[in-house]
Design a protein around this motif. Structure first.
Motif, PDB file in Angstrom:
ATOM      1  N   UNK A  56      74.419 109.990  67.093  1.00 31.83           N
ATOM      2  CA  UNK A  56      74.833 111.469  66.940  1.00 31.83           C
ATOM      3  C   UNK A  56      74.811 111.731  65.384  1.00 31.83           C
ATOM      4  N   UNK A  57      75.695 111.190  64.397  1.00 32.62           N
ATOM      5  CA  UNK A  57      76.330 111.530  63.354  1.00 32.62           C
ATOM      6  C   UNK A  57      74.758 111.401  62.471  1.00 32.62           C
ATOM      7  N   UNK A  58      73.929 110.375  62.558  1.00 33.28           N
ATOM      8  CA  UNK A  58      73.018 109.949  61.636  1.00 33.28           C
ATOM      9  C   UNK A  58      71.929 111.116  62.006  1.00 33.28           C
ATOM     10  N   UNK A  59      71.792 111.595  62.952  1.00 34.44           N
ATOM     11  CA  UNK A  59      70.903 112.728  63.599  1.00 34.44           C
ATOM     12  C   UNK A  59      71.598 114.057  62.657  1.00 34.44           C
ATOM     13  N   UNK A  60      72.721 114.349  62.973  1.00 35.49           N
ATOM     14  CA  UNK A  60      73.440 115.446  62.218  1.00 35.49           C
ATOM     15  C   UNK A  60      73.113 115.610  61.024  1.00 35.49           C
ATOM     16  N   UNK A  61      73.269 114.302  60.477  1.00 36.67           N
ATOM     17  CA  UNK A  61      73.189 114.411  58.864  1.00 36.67           C
ATOM     18  C   UNK A  61      71.757 114.640  58.377  1.00 36.67           C
ATOM     19  N   UNK A  62      71.004 114.036  59.200  1.00 43.38           N
ATOM     20  CA  UNK A  62      69.384 113.998  58.862  1.00 43.38           C
ATOM     21  C   UNK A  62      68.809 115.493  58.733  1.00 43.38           C
ATOM     22  N   UNK A  66      67.850 117.781  55.773  1.00 44.58           N
ATOM     23  CA  UNK A  66      66.233 118.584  55.767  1.00 44.58           C
ATOM     24  C   UNK A  66      66.486 120.244  55.581  1.00 44.58           C
ATOM     25  N   UNK A  67      67.445 120.522  55.907  1.00 42.96           N
ATOM     26  CA  UNK A  67      67.777 121.991  55.667  1.00 42.96           C
ATOM     27  C   UNK A  67      68.133 122.439  54.286  1.00 42.96           C
ATOM     28  N   UNK A  68      68.925 121.537  53.768  1.00 44.46           N
ATOM     29  CA  UNK A  68      69.372 121.672  52.516  1.00 44.46           C
ATOM     30  C   UNK A  68      68.402 121.505  51.473  1.00 44.46           C
ATOM     31  N   UNK A  69      67.567 120.459  51.640  1.00 43.40           N
ATOM     32  CA  UNK A  69      66.645 120.199  50.594  1.00 43.40           C
ATOM     33  C   UNK A  69      65.116 120.962  51.159  1.00 43.40           C
ATOM     34  N   UNK A  70      65.072 121.514  52.213  1.00 42.16           N
ATOM     35  CA  UNK A  70      63.790 122.029  52.946  1.00 42.16           C
ATOM     36  C   UNK A  70      62.987 120.995  53.059  1.00 42.16           C
ATOM     37  N   UNK A  71      63.077 119.779  53.501  1.00 38.99           N
ATOM     38  CA  UNK A  71      62.399 118.589  53.600  1.00 38.99           C
ATOM     39  C   UNK A  71      62.140 118.419  55.252  1.00 38.99           C
TER      40      UNK A  71
END
Ligand SMILES: Cc1ncc(COP(=O)(O)O)c(C=O)c1O
Length: 190
Positions: A56-62, A66-71
């Motif tokens: 859950x944590x890994x998904x949230x972090x990813x 992604x949002x932060x770096x537009x990746x």
């Protein structure tokens, strides 16, 4: 441990940003049960049981990264900068390929050099031309070099930064020779 803590935290000026004192909130991660748990594999497809909250944590972090770096693609599993760089070499280069990176004595990092991970992958490493006056990569000379050696990976970023490296300026020529531009921003984030 106590003596070390007192020495490095109270009696020393620490000049490596990534080594500096972490916030208690970040340190809490290391006192957490997750710290010693195995979570090999990928989200939802692990080799060990008991990872539902880690997943859950890994998904949230990813998603957040992604949002932060537009990746479009994010992998938060590499446990260090060197491992992250090694993953890129493993995915994008073959033994004998050439990569170019910032010279070590101009702030480049060992994980971009043959004494580090590129040596394990048997990559040839060529230094990017450096402008001592500007304390930055020499853009015109680097464009010439990239056209000449046609590297698989152009690496910018390093351990000593005074000014941002010319990512935008070297992107076009990297694509022209079918190279990927890797910006190792480990120190920018520190
Ligand atoms: C630019 C850069 N890349 C990679 C690394 C290696 O990171 P780690 O020590 O987490 O493997 C460092 C460490 O200082 C670094 O400065």
């Amino acid at each position: 441990m106590k003596v070390h803590n007192r020495w490095r935290r109270l009696e020393t000026i620490n000049l490596i940003p990534s080594e500096n004192v972490m916030s208690p909130l970040a340190e809490y991660i290391y006192l957490n049960d997750m710290e010693g748990r195995y979570a090999e594999g990928t989200l939802g497809s692990r080799y060990y049981q008991g990872t539902k909250y880690i997943d859950k944590l890994e998904g949230l972090l990813a998603n957040l990264m992604g949002e932060l770096f537009h990746a479009k693609f994010v992998d938060v599993r590499p446990i260090s900068g060197t491992i992250a760089n090694a993953s890129v070499y493993a995915a994008l280069a073959q033994p004998g390929d050439t990569i170019v990176s910032v010279p070590l004595n101009s702030g480049g990092h060992i994980s971009h050099k043959t004494t580090g991970a590129p040596g394990i992958f048997r990559l040839k490493v060529v230094d990017l031309p450096w402008d001592n006056e500007e304390f930055n990569v020499d853009v015109d000379e680097s464009i010439k070099l990239i056209r000449e050696v046609k590297p698989k990976i152009v690496i910018l970023g390093g351990s000593v930064y005074l000014f941002p490296h010319p990512v935008r300026e070297l992107l076009e020529v990297s694509h022209e020779v079918n190279a990927v531009l890797l910006h190792d921003s480990a120190m920018c984030l520190a």
